[in-house]
Design a protein around this motif. Sequence first.
Motif, PDB file in Angstrom:
ATOM      1  N   TRP A 115       0.830  -1.212   0.000  1.00 24.93           N
ATOM      2  CA  TRP A 115       0.000   0.000   0.000  1.00 24.93           C
ATOM      3  C   TRP A 115       0.859   1.253   0.000  1.00 24.93           C
ATOM      4  CZ3 TRP A 115      -0.290   4.008   3.458  1.00 24.93           C
ATOM      5  CH2 TRP A 115      -1.413   4.845   3.397  1.00 24.93           C
ATOM      6  N   LEU A 116       1.865   1.277   0.865  1.00 25.34           N
ATOM      7  CA  LEU A 116       2.730   2.450   0.968  1.00 25.34           C
ATOM      8  C   LEU A 116       3.536   2.656  -0.307  1.00 25.34           C
ATOM      9  CD1 LEU A 116       3.674   4.713   2.885  1.00 25.34           C
ATOM     10  CD2 LEU A 116       5.489   3.174   3.663  1.00 25.34           C
ATOM     11  N   LEU A 117       4.101   1.581  -0.835  1.00 23.43           N
ATOM     12  CA  LEU A 117       4.902   1.687  -2.059  1.00 23.43           C
ATOM     13  C   LEU A 117       4.055   2.146  -3.241  1.00 23.43           C
ATOM     14  CD1 LEU A 117       7.105  -1.514  -1.707  1.00 23.43           C
ATOM     15  CD2 LEU A 117       7.887   0.860  -1.572  1.00 23.43           C
ATOM     16  N   ASN A 118       2.810   1.672  -3.333  1.00 26.45           N
ATOM     17  CA  ASN A 118       1.929   2.106  -4.426  1.00 26.45           C
ATOM     18  C   ASN A 118       1.687   3.606  -4.372  1.00 26.45           C
ATOM     19  OD1 ASN A 118       1.641  -0.441  -5.521  1.00 26.45           O
ATOM     20  ND2 ASN A 118      -0.233  -0.916  -4.403  1.00 26.45           N
ATOM     21  N   HIS A 119       1.489   4.134  -3.166  1.00 27.16           N
ATOM     22  CA  HIS A 119       1.292   5.582  -3.058  1.00 27.16           C
ATOM     23  C   HIS A 119       2.576   6.345  -3.382  1.00 27.16           C
ATOM     24  CE1 HIS A 119      -2.827   6.006  -1.792  1.00 27.16           C
ATOM     25  NE2 HIS A 119      -2.686   5.119  -0.824  1.00 27.16           N
ATOM     26  N   PHE A 120       3.711   5.823  -2.961  1.00 30.65           N
ATOM     27  CA  PHE A 120       4.977   6.472  -3.318  1.00 30.65           C
ATOM     28  C   PHE A 120       5.152   6.520  -4.838  1.00 30.65           C
ATOM     29  CE2 PHE A 120       7.347   5.289   0.880  1.00 30.65           C
ATOM     30  CZ  PHE A 120       6.709   6.344   1.512  1.00 30.65           C
ATOM     31  N   GLU A 121       4.793   5.425  -5.495  1.00 32.07           N
ATOM     32  CA  GLU A 121       4.945   5.372  -6.954  1.00 32.07           C
ATOM     33  C   GLU A 121       3.997   6.330  -7.664  1.00 32.07           C
ATOM     34  OE1 GLU A 121       4.382   1.251  -7.690  1.00 32.07           O
ATOM     35  OE2 GLU A 121       6.413   0.677  -7.034  1.00 32.07           O
ATOM     36  N   LYS A 122       2.780   6.482  -7.125  1.00 28.88           N
ATOM     37  CA  LYS A 122       1.848   7.447  -7.722  1.00 28.88           C
ATOM     38  C   LYS A 122       2.396   8.873  -7.593  1.00 28.88           C
ATOM     39  CE  LYS A 122      -2.386   4.773  -6.901  1.00 28.88           C
ATOM     40  NZ  LYS A 122      -3.665   4.715  -6.139  1.00 28.88           N
ATOM     41  N   LEU A 123       2.988   9.179  -6.444  1.00 29.20           N
ATOM     42  CA  LEU A 123       3.601  10.495  -6.283  1.00 29.20           C
ATOM     43  C   LEU A 123       4.787  10.649  -7.224  1.00 29.20           C
ATOM     44  CD1 LEU A 123       3.567  10.827  -2.380  1.00 29.20           C
ATOM     45  CD2 LEU A 123       2.066  12.001  -3.998  1.00 29.20           C
ATOM     46  N   GLY A 124       5.553   9.571  -7.397  1.00 32.91           N
ATOM     47  CA  GLY A 124       6.687   9.627  -8.312  1.00 32.91           C
ATOM     48  C   GLY A 124       6.242   9.894  -9.742  1.00 32.91           C
ATOM     49  N   ALA A 125       5.143   9.264 -10.157  1.00 36.26           N
ATOM     50  CA  ALA A 125       4.630   9.492 -11.508  1.00 36.26           C
ATOM     51  C   ALA A 125       4.210  10.937 -11.706  1.00 36.26           C
ATOM     52  CB  ALA A 125       3.457   8.554 -11.773  1.00 36.26           C
ATOM     53  N   ALA A 126       3.796  11.604 -10.607  1.00 34.91           N
ATOM     54  CA  ALA A 126       3.415  13.018 -10.674  1.00 34.91           C
ATOM     55  C   ALA A 126       4.603  13.937 -10.397  1.00 34.91           C
ATOM     56  CB  ALA A 126       2.299  13.289  -9.678  1.00 34.91           C
ATOM     57  N   LYS A 127       5.809  13.342 -10.298  1.00 33.55           N
ATOM     58  CA  LYS A 127       7.052  14.085 -10.041  1.00 33.55           C
ATOM     59  C   LYS A 127       7.001  14.843  -8.707  1.00 33.55           C
ATOM     60  CE  LYS A 127       8.044  14.565 -14.971  1.00 33.55           C
ATOM     61  NZ  LYS A 127       8.841  13.318 -14.948  1.00 33.55           N
ATOM     62  N   ILE A 128       6.446  14.192  -7.704  1.00 37.61           N
ATOM     63  CA  ILE A 128       6.377  14.771  -6.360  1.00 37.61           C
ATOM     64  C   ILE A 128       7.350  14.008  -5.455  1.00 37.61           C
ATOM     65  CG2 ILE A 128       4.916  15.179  -4.339  1.00 37.61           C
ATOM     66  CD1 ILE A 128       2.518  15.333  -6.221  1.00 37.61           C
ATOM     67  N   PRO A 129       8.409  14.665  -4.994  1.00 37.78           N
ATOM     68  CA  PRO A 129       9.361  13.981  -4.113  1.00 37.78           C
ATOM     69  C   PRO A 129       8.795  13.766  -2.712  1.00 37.78           C
ATOM     70  CG  PRO A 129      10.014  16.266  -4.413  1.00 37.78           C
ATOM     71  CD  PRO A 129       8.838  16.034  -5.327  1.00 37.78           C
ATOM     72  N   VAL A 130       9.297  12.727  -2.046  1.00 39.13           N
ATOM     73  CA  VAL A 130       8.897  12.387  -0.686  1.00 39.13           C
ATOM     74  C   VAL A 130      10.140  12.389   0.196  1.00 39.13           C
ATOM     75  CG1 VAL A 130       7.880  10.626   0.810  1.00 39.13           C
ATOM     76  CG2 VAL A 130       6.986  10.958  -1.506  1.00 39.13           C
TER      77      VAL A 130
END
Length: 429
Positions: free
Chosen positions: A91-106
Amino acid sequence: MPAESSKNLSSKKQSSTAESFRFVHASDFHLERPLGDLDELPSHLRDAMAMAPFTAGDAIFEAALSGNVDFVVLSGDLLHPQSAGPYAMSWLLNHFEKLGAAKIPVFWAAGVADDPAKWPDAVPLPPNVTLFPKDRATSTYVTRAGRTICEVIGQSSDGRSSLHVPSYEIPTTDDFTVGVGYGTSRAEALAEARIDYWALGGKHNRTEIDGGATSGAVYCGTPQGRDLNEHGAHGYSMVEVDADRNVRVHEMHCDVFRYCQIAIDPEDIANVGNIRNAMGERIARLQHDNGGRHLILGWDITLQSGDQLQSIGDSQELLAWLRQQHGHGTPSAWTANLRVRPPKQYPKSWTEEDTILGDYLRIAADHRQKDGSDLNLLAMTEQHEALPATTASLLASIPAGGQTEVMEQATLLGAELLRGGKPYWVQKS
């Protein structure tokens, strides 16, 4: 849409090249922990309760995507990888990847539960995620269209309960700085570092530390409360910084279940005639004030006299009535805990009875006049040879500050049993 409140803050540092930006600050997901203070899982709420921490977390990441934020900061205790299991990690990795696709760093400063050493080497984090090390604070510049908009400085917890502020001391620059960390700290210590905004984790209830930084120091709290000690609203922060370094912090609420501690006093009961009306009115008010969320309730009822005790009826029946009447609606108001505090006086007719009940109440009244100081249970424990030594020791040595309460609870229990009823105290059944 999550509920919101906001606060305006400002930074004294100015820069002619500054740009406005916004970011999400969240922490303490604790995806490995279920909702607590529940003696049973009501069947109609079971699935929603199980998914509540994830549903609250979904709202945070969805807000980051829909709000077009420049970055996300996470300040610890997101999940214990082994305890939370594959679903939570995925679940956490999927959300990180969605942010990555939107070019949003975490930017992630781990706490105790999510110690970087616990993260499996076989599960790499997406490239847009920076997990800060434990041994030192590191700095990263956030850019947009080739220009630096701010500097993020973070360090994962090294196991200490307090934040090691000296690690965050860096050379002075004109860039707005966001410090990301986990652990307790005081305003004086936080102010020593050159940080404009502290995004902190490690406290489950939202806390703002005045004077901790020029533009704010905030523990945003857990997105979903887990027990009656974490009552009230929970969520995350949406932070906006304008070109003049003025900061606006929006407190966003995303909890699915909201824990509520409710005190009922003698006047509340007297105003509406009986305890059930008082409880029903309070529940209606809470449902209105909490935006249609499911509520998990803890009741603390104070009685003035034995007459009010009689008006309550059997406590188990009262608990069953609360759950049946208010726990099955949409939204639900589920009672998890019901406590009735003993009255100071019992009906005179009870005390004057020439019965065991009357004798009991008269003896109890004598003990209460002495504040329970003559209370000695040692002789009683010695009559039970099978009683474990530790239990006997605890019963025989009641702390001075708790003797009065023990006497009051014992009087209430004895009175109800001698009257043929059930005990009025109900803890986490």
